[in-house]
Design a protein around this motif. Sequence first.
Motif, PDB file in Angstrom:
ATOM      1  N   LYS A 288       0.843  -1.200   0.000  1.00 65.02           N
ATOM      2  CA  LYS A 288       0.000   0.000   0.000  1.00 65.02           C
ATOM      3  C   LYS A 288       0.874   1.243   0.000  1.00 65.02           C
ATOM      4  N   VAL A 289       0.463   2.259  -0.749  1.00 63.94           N
ATOM      5  CA  VAL A 289       1.163   3.546  -0.709  1.00 63.94           C
ATOM      6  C   VAL A 289       0.190   4.614  -0.227  1.00 63.94           C
ATOM      7  N   HIS A 290       0.614   5.345   0.818  1.00 60.21           N
ATOM      8  CA  HIS A 290      -0.206   6.430   1.360  1.00 60.21           C
ATOM      9  C   HIS A 290       0.070   7.740   0.634  1.00 60.21           C
ATOM     10  N   GLN A 291       1.288   7.840   0.109  1.00 59.76           N
ATOM     11  CA  GLN A 291       1.675   9.068  -0.595  1.00 59.76           C
ATOM     12  C   GLN A 291       2.534   8.699  -1.798  1.00 59.76           C
ATOM     13  N   VAL A 292       2.312   9.398  -2.894  1.00 55.62           N
ATOM     14  CA  VAL A 292       3.149   9.273  -4.088  1.00 55.62           C
ATOM     15  C   VAL A 292       3.702  10.651  -4.396  1.00 55.62           C
ATOM     16  N   GLY A 371       4.577   5.134  10.129  1.00 50.77           N
ATOM     17  CA  GLY A 371       4.138   3.903   9.472  1.00 50.77           C
ATOM     18  C   GLY A 371       3.659   4.067   8.043  1.00 50.77           C
ATOM     19  N   GLU A 372       3.664   5.287   7.526  1.00 45.43           N
ATOM     20  CA  GLU A 372       3.187   5.493   6.157  1.00 45.43           C
ATOM     21  C   GLU A 372       4.258   5.092   5.129  1.00 45.43           C
ATOM     22  N   ASN A 373       3.766   4.677   3.976  1.00 50.64           N
ATOM     23  CA  ASN A 373       4.634   4.351   2.842  1.00 50.64           C
ATOM     24  C   ASN A 373       4.513   5.430   1.782  1.00 50.64           C
ATOM     25  N   CYS A 374       5.657   5.851   1.259  1.00 55.65           N
ATOM     26  CA  CYS A 374       5.657   6.794   0.134  1.00 55.65           C
ATOM     27  C   CYS A 374       6.416   6.183  -1.040  1.00 55.65           C
ATOM     28  N   LEU A 375       5.853   6.248  -2.210  1.00 51.47           N
ATOM     29  CA  LEU A 375       6.554   5.875  -3.441  1.00 51.47           C
ATOM     30  C   LEU A 375       6.929   7.173  -4.134  1.00 51.47           C
ATOM     31  N   SER A 376       8.224   7.364  -4.397  1.00 56.00           N
ATOM     32  CA  SER A 376       8.685   8.651  -4.905  1.00 56.00           C
ATOM     33  C   SER A 376       9.636   8.473  -6.081  1.00 56.00           C
ATOM     34  N   SER A 377       9.638   9.476  -6.945  1.00 54.49           N
ATOM     35  CA  SER A 377      10.575   9.467  -8.074  1.00 54.49           C
ATOM     36  C   SER A 377      11.915  10.068  -7.684  1.00 54.49           C
ATOM     37  N   GLN A 378      12.154  10.314  -6.403  1.00 49.67           N
ATOM     38  CA  GLN A 378      13.396  10.923  -5.951  1.00 49.67           C
ATOM     39  C   GLN A 378      14.545   9.920  -6.012  1.00 49.67           C
ATOM     40  N   VAL A 389      11.395   9.271  10.663  1.00 49.86           N
ATOM     41  CA  VAL A 389      12.132   7.997  10.690  1.00 49.86           C
ATOM     42  C   VAL A 389      11.192   6.800  10.774  1.00 49.86           C
ATOM     43  N   GLU A 390       9.927   7.048  11.082  1.00 47.43           N
ATOM     44  CA  GLU A 390       8.952   5.958  11.149  1.00 47.43           C
ATOM     45  C   GLU A 390       8.236   5.750   9.817  1.00 47.43           C
ATOM     46  N   GLY A 391       8.604   6.534   8.811  1.00 47.93           N
ATOM     47  CA  GLY A 391       8.008   6.366   7.485  1.00 47.93           C
ATOM     48  C   GLY A 391       8.886   5.487   6.611  1.00 47.93           C
ATOM     49  N   ASN A 392       8.297   4.979   5.532  1.00 44.13           N
ATOM     50  CA  ASN A 392       9.011   4.098   4.598  1.00 44.13           C
ATOM     51  C   ASN A 392       8.989   4.709   3.199  1.00 44.13           C
ATOM     52  N   ILE A 393      10.156   4.763   2.559  1.00 48.38           N
ATOM     53  CA  ILE A 393      10.261   5.384   1.245  1.00 48.38           C
ATOM     54  C   ILE A 393      10.648   4.330   0.214  1.00 48.38           C
ATOM     55  N   TYR A 394       9.861   4.253  -0.821  1.00 43.71           N
ATOM     56  CA  TYR A 394      10.148   3.392  -1.967  1.00 43.71           C
ATOM     57  C   TYR A 394      10.466   4.298  -3.165  1.00 43.71           C
ATOM     58  N   LEU A 395      11.429   3.887  -3.997  1.00 45.20           N
ATOM     59  CA  LEU A 395      11.832   4.693  -5.142  1.00 45.20           C
ATOM     60  C   LEU A 395      11.454   3.994  -6.440  1.00 45.20           C
ATOM     61  N   ALA A 396      10.996   4.787  -7.406  1.00 44.16           N
ATOM     62  CA  ALA A 396      10.628   4.200  -8.695  1.00 44.16           C
ATOM     63  C   ALA A 396      10.579   5.304  -9.751  1.00 44.16           C
ATOM     64  N   SER A 397      10.262   4.898 -10.967  1.00 41.05           N
ATOM     65  CA  SER A 397      10.174   5.846 -12.076  1.00 41.05           C
ATOM     66  C   SER A 397       8.853   6.616 -12.013  1.00 41.05           C
ATOM     67  N   PRO A 398       8.753   7.713 -12.763  1.00 40.11           N
ATOM     68  CA  PRO A 398       7.464   8.420 -12.851  1.00 40.11           C
ATOM     69  C   PRO A 398       6.349   7.528 -13.403  1.00 40.11           C
ATOM     70  N   TYR A 399       6.680   6.601 -14.302  1.00 37.89           N
ATOM     71  CA  TYR A 399       5.667   5.666 -14.792  1.00 37.89           C
ATOM     72  C   TYR A 399       5.065   4.876 -13.625  1.00 37.89           C
ATOM     73  N   THR A 400       5.941   4.285 -12.829  1.00 36.82           N
ATOM     74  CA  THR A 400       5.473   3.443 -11.726  1.00 36.82           C
ATOM     75  C   THR A 400       4.759   4.281 -10.667  1.00 36.82           C
ATOM     76  N   THR A 407      -3.846   3.141  -8.215  1.00 42.35           N
ATOM     77  CA  THR A 407      -4.286   1.912  -7.556  1.00 42.35           C
ATOM     78  C   THR A 407      -4.133   1.950  -6.044  1.00 42.35           C
ATOM     79  N   GLY A 408      -3.284   2.865  -5.547  1.00 46.12           N
ATOM     80  CA  GLY A 408      -3.050   2.922  -4.105  1.00 46.12           C
ATOM     81  C   GLY A 408      -2.081   1.862  -3.620  1.00 46.12           C
ATOM     82  N   LYS A 409      -1.422   1.185  -4.526  1.00 43.00           N
ATOM     83  CA  LYS A 409      -0.391   0.215  -4.159  1.00 43.00           C
ATOM     84  C   LYS A 409       0.672   0.213  -5.250  1.00 43.00           C
ATOM     85  N   ILE A 410       1.846  -0.277  -4.943  1.00 47.83           N
ATOM     86  CA  ILE A 410       2.922  -0.279  -5.937  1.00 47.83           C
ATOM     87  C   ILE A 410       2.506  -1.165  -7.105  1.00 47.83           C
TER      88      ILE A 410
END
Length: 417
Positions: A288-292, A371-378, A389-400, A407-410
Amino acid sequence: MGKTLSEKIIGEHAGKKVKAGDIAVVNVDVCLTQDGTGPLAVNQLKKMGLVKSANPQKTVLFIDHAAPSPRKELSNDHNILREFADQTGSCLSDAGEGVCHQIINEKFVKPGDILIGADSHTCTGGALCAFSTGMGSTDVAVGIALGKTWLRVPETFKVICGGEFGSGVSAKDMILYFIGVIGADGATYKALEFTGSAVKNMDMSDRFTVANMAVEAGAKTGLIESDDVTRLFLKAMKREKDFKKINADPDAVYEKEFRINVSELEPMVSLPHTVDNTVKVSETGDIKVHQVHIGTCTNGRLKDLEIAYRLLKGRKVKKGTRLLVTPASKNIYLQAMEKGYIAELVKAGALINPPGCGPCVGVHQGILADGENCLSSQNRNFRGRMGNVEGNIYLASPYTCAASALTGKITDPREFL
């Protein structure tokens, strides 16, 4: 013996032939600081009695990390930079102009330059074939005042990229894949030279993305030979006269060579909390992603906003997911508005930040909850990078990122193409 790009550029600025491992004192063409590091640099110069700039037309003080200022302490820091610019004639890029690494390449750096910056992603300038590297505030301060610095000439890894990118797969996926292979410290103090047909076919936007992330493998710089793509970018910036052809010699000596067939790549994602913790998006399961976040010096260019626009036009961001979009510069913001991208992104549910570093650095605008997840193009996802520090960062392309906002998920973006 032939020369690598680093050896050529550093040797020219040192006034002598150099090879990997040599120490060289070089003239500096361009210096930059930003509002997180610039006040430290200015204070060091005050202590040394060197409140001056050797090359004020190419010394640029950026207010981009916390812009506009969210706190009075940062507002005072911003004024330190404004006052230094007034005193020395240096250039000031104030709040709203955009991210230092975007603007420095739009307006100031040219092929063959040496650029030093008090920011680790200064290496972005390597896409223009400028030896560009991040340094500490004191080192950059001395470079500003004296117009010189010292460098140890780095050994070079050659990264040969062939094949053609598939639909929904981009240069961001390629560089994430490479960092996953080599590791976050796999190229410490090395120069990376990216070449091969896949790189030659990249537009400048993608080349900036690749060079920008060289430091995430520990590299001192990431370089790409200048060619017609470089020339056309400079022409678009009304700086075609700044173009200079620079190639590595055919018999240049490299410490290592890597080969990547981009035709075989899939959309990639870096899992928390290191950039090299990479997997295929198709293998992530339901996350699940709470923020993109789509933006930053890595992927906040017009092409990136166009990708988001194409995927989100006529659709809605998933309820429960926030989508933040941050243009990398005012120029990009204006172009995105003229093309209608911004309006459609807002209709889809996006929040538009002013041009700058925004959520990426965790100072303001988009700080995660526990506890939130963010998917970012950074470009970076260490613990606490986005302000918690309690958040989780996922990295991906602007497409993803765009597909995941829907969809609210990766999500593998190829589902929407």
